[in-house]
Motif scaffolding. Structure first.
Motif, PDB file in Angstrom:
ATOM      1  N   ALA A   1      47.755  38.214  44.858  1.00 46.30           N
ATOM      2  CA  ALA A   1      46.643  37.244  45.530  1.00 46.30           C
ATOM      3  C   ALA A   1      47.199  36.218  46.649  1.00 46.30           C
ATOM      4  O   ALA A   1      47.019  35.232  46.433  1.00 46.30           O
ATOM      5  CB  ALA A   1      46.007  36.515  44.391  1.00 46.30           C
TER       6      ALA A   1
ATOM      7  N   ASP B   1      33.336  26.113  42.261  1.00 50.31           N
ATOM      8  CA  ASP B   1      33.881  27.322  42.577  1.00 50.31           C
ATOM      9  C   ASP B   1      33.945  28.529  41.378  1.00 50.31           C
ATOM     10  O   ASP B   1      34.622  29.412  41.342  1.00 50.31           O
ATOM     11  CB  ASP B   1      35.382  27.113  43.018  1.00 50.31           C
ATOM     12  CG  ASP B   1      35.582  26.468  44.210  1.00 50.31           C
ATOM     13  OD1 ASP B   1      34.430  26.409  45.067  1.00 50.31           O
ATOM     14  OD2 ASP B   1      36.600  25.521  44.419  1.00 50.31           O
TER      15      ASP B   1
ATOM     16  N   PRO C   1      33.361  31.785  39.527  1.00 50.48           N
ATOM     17  CA  PRO C   1      32.941  33.236  39.797  1.00 50.48           C
ATOM     18  C   PRO C   1      31.645  33.672  39.778  1.00 50.48           C
ATOM     19  O   PRO C   1      30.939  33.248  38.818  1.00 50.48           O
ATOM     20  CB  PRO C   1      33.944  33.979  38.688  1.00 50.48           C
ATOM     21  CG  PRO C   1      34.923  33.103  38.568  1.00 50.48           C
ATOM     22  CD  PRO C   1      34.392  31.846  38.297  1.00 50.48           C
TER      23      PRO C   1
ATOM     24  N   HIS D   1      36.256  39.121  42.776  1.00 47.38           N
ATOM     25  CA  HIS D   1      37.534  38.674  42.440  1.00 47.38           C
ATOM     26  C   HIS D   1      38.526  39.575  42.300  1.00 47.38           C
ATOM     27  O   HIS D   1      39.602  39.554  41.497  1.00 47.38           O
ATOM     28  CB  HIS D   1      37.700  37.632  41.472  1.00 47.38           C
ATOM     29  CG  HIS D   1      36.940  36.198  41.586  1.00 47.38           C
ATOM     30  ND1 HIS D   1      37.579  35.286  42.668  1.00 47.38           N
ATOM     31  CD2 HIS D   1      35.646  35.776  41.555  1.00 47.38           C
ATOM     32  CE1 HIS D   1      36.413  34.166  42.971  1.00 47.38           C
ATOM     33  NE2 HIS D   1      35.433  34.666  42.076  1.00 47.38           N
TER      34      HIS D   1
ATOM     35  N   SER E   1      39.579  42.373  47.054  1.00 51.37           N
ATOM     36  CA  SER E   1      39.275  41.234  47.726  1.00 51.37           C
ATOM     37  C   SER E   1      40.615  40.320  48.484  1.00 51.37           C
ATOM     38  O   SER E   1      40.437  39.645  49.321  1.00 51.37           O
ATOM     39  CB  SER E   1      38.392  39.966  46.945  1.00 51.37           C
ATOM     40  OG  SER E   1      39.464  39.528  45.740  1.00 51.37           O
ATOM     41  N   HIS E   2      41.765  40.912  47.697  1.00 49.92           N
ATOM     42  CA  HIS E   2      42.978  40.112  48.168  1.00 49.92           C
ATOM     43  C   HIS E   2      43.433  40.569  49.584  1.00 49.92           C
ATOM     44  O   HIS E   2      44.043  39.995  50.146  1.00 49.92           O
ATOM     45  CB  HIS E   2      44.299  40.513  47.127  1.00 49.92           C
ATOM     46  CG  HIS E   2      43.769  40.016  45.766  1.00 49.92           C
ATOM     47  ND1 HIS E   2      43.637  38.887  45.468  1.00 49.92           N
ATOM     48  CD2 HIS E   2      44.031  40.512  44.366  1.00 49.92           C
ATOM     49  CE1 HIS E   2      43.488  38.522  44.220  1.00 49.92           C
ATOM     50  NE2 HIS E   2      43.685  39.768  43.718  1.00 49.92           N
TER      51      HIS E   2
END
Length: 334
Positions: free
Chosen positions: A14, A39, A41, A261, A265-266
């Motif tokens: 990440a 924040d 998820p 997540h 997504s990284h």
């Protein structure tokens, strides 16, 4: 048809992307009384959709609590932490942990949110329709259940869609020299739909369902290009690999996924989250996810067409004119 194989979430680092950040706060939506703040998820999604999104990463005990409160917000809002633990066969610590996972500081905050959600439902919402389809269900019940789930999936996706991220994706696509789209299985069909829509308005777009061709194309990308990865699970190696390659080449990368997540997504500058109907034996999540994915595809297409109207309008007209003869019934040959 599922978009397998998958890779473990821990296999993808990440690390910071190194590209322009996209604001992560949803804009322009009516606030869900049961929506978390901060924040968490899945923030912005209705409670049931949020539970479905997080369910794959939950332990069995946490999932039991989450699914119980999502299914019966009115009843659970009246329960103490110990009573809910007893009802779900878990512990008080598990109940508190579930509340925090769903984005609330503690169980008291979750109870308040559940009470607000229950009040809204009792003020005129339609009664819930179960999505479980039995093998011996009559066809009328199958139609009703699927129609209800499709409508709920679209509403959940629209409510949770990050408009700032959508705008960033539209900008990237509208200004891209070239657009590569990756997806396998059911997601490949969605990728083909996006590609043909963008082609109709004069953009250079390619949909790659073959993972080897996807990586081969990705190595040709550079800054000023865009790459879109479509994967409901967000953990499909054949989709992550070309997106990572495009990311490393400097292209603007976009991920369309039901798990924001997840590993995909990284390597994404922009993440667009979708919802999906609850998975059942007769309808895997990878199938039901197409409905919400196609909604986001249509949003992207219309917004890009608006942004590039001076070139999109004549391109659409030209493609329509070119295809018109193929829509005309031809006389049988003598």
């Amino acid at each position: 048809m599922s978009d397998e194989p998958k890779v473990a979430f821990s296999e993808v680092p990440a690390t910071p992307h190194g590209h322009a950040e996209v604001p992560a706060t949803p804009h322009g939506h009516a606030e869900d009384p049961a929506a978390p703040h901060g924040d968490a998820p899945g923030r912005g999604l209705p409670l049931r959709a949020r539970v479905r999104s997080l369910a794959p990463s939950m332990t069995p005990s946490v999932r039991a609590v989450a699914e119980t409160v999502a299914a019966d917000p009115a009843g659970c809002s009246r329960l103490t932490v110990s009573a809910l633990a007893a009802r779900t066969g878990t512990s008080e610590a598990t109940v508190v942990r579930t509340a925090r996972l769903l984005g609330y500081p503690g169980y008291r905050d979750l109870r308040l949110a559940l009470a607000a959600l229950a009040a809204r439902q009792e003020s005129g919402a339609a009664p819930a329709v179960t999505a479980d389809i039995a093998v011996d269900d009559p066809i009328a019940d199958v139609v009703a259940k699927l129609a209800h789930e499709e409508a709920q999936t679209l509403a959940d996706t629209a409510a949770g869609l990050d408009l700032a991220a959508l705008g960033a994706a539209v900008t990237a696509l509208a200004t891209a020299r070239r657009i590569d789209i990756y997806g396998v299985g059911a997601s490949a069909l969605v990728g083909q739909d996006l590609a043909q829509k963008l082609l109709r308005i004069g953009l250079v777009a390619h949909a790659h369902g073959d993972p080897h061709l996807a990586v081969t194309g990705a190595v040709q990308l550079r800054p000023g290009d865009a790459a879109v990865a479509i994967s409901h699970s967000g953990a499909t190696g054949d989709v992550i690999d070309p997106l990572r390659t495009a990311f490393e080449r400097g292209a603007t990368t976009i991920a369309l996924t039901g798990h924001p997540h997840a590993p995909v997504s990284h390597y994404a500058d922009v993440v667009l989250a979708t919802s999906a109907a609850r998975e059942t034996r007769l309808r895997p999540a990878a199938m039901s996810s197409r409905t919400s994915q196609l909604l986001v595809v249509d949003c992207l297409f219309v917004a890009v067409a608006q942004r590039t109207y001076e070139t999109a309008a004549p391109a659409l007209a030209a493609s329509y004119e070119a295809l018109a003869p193929r829509r005309t019934a031809r006389s049988p040959r003598p």
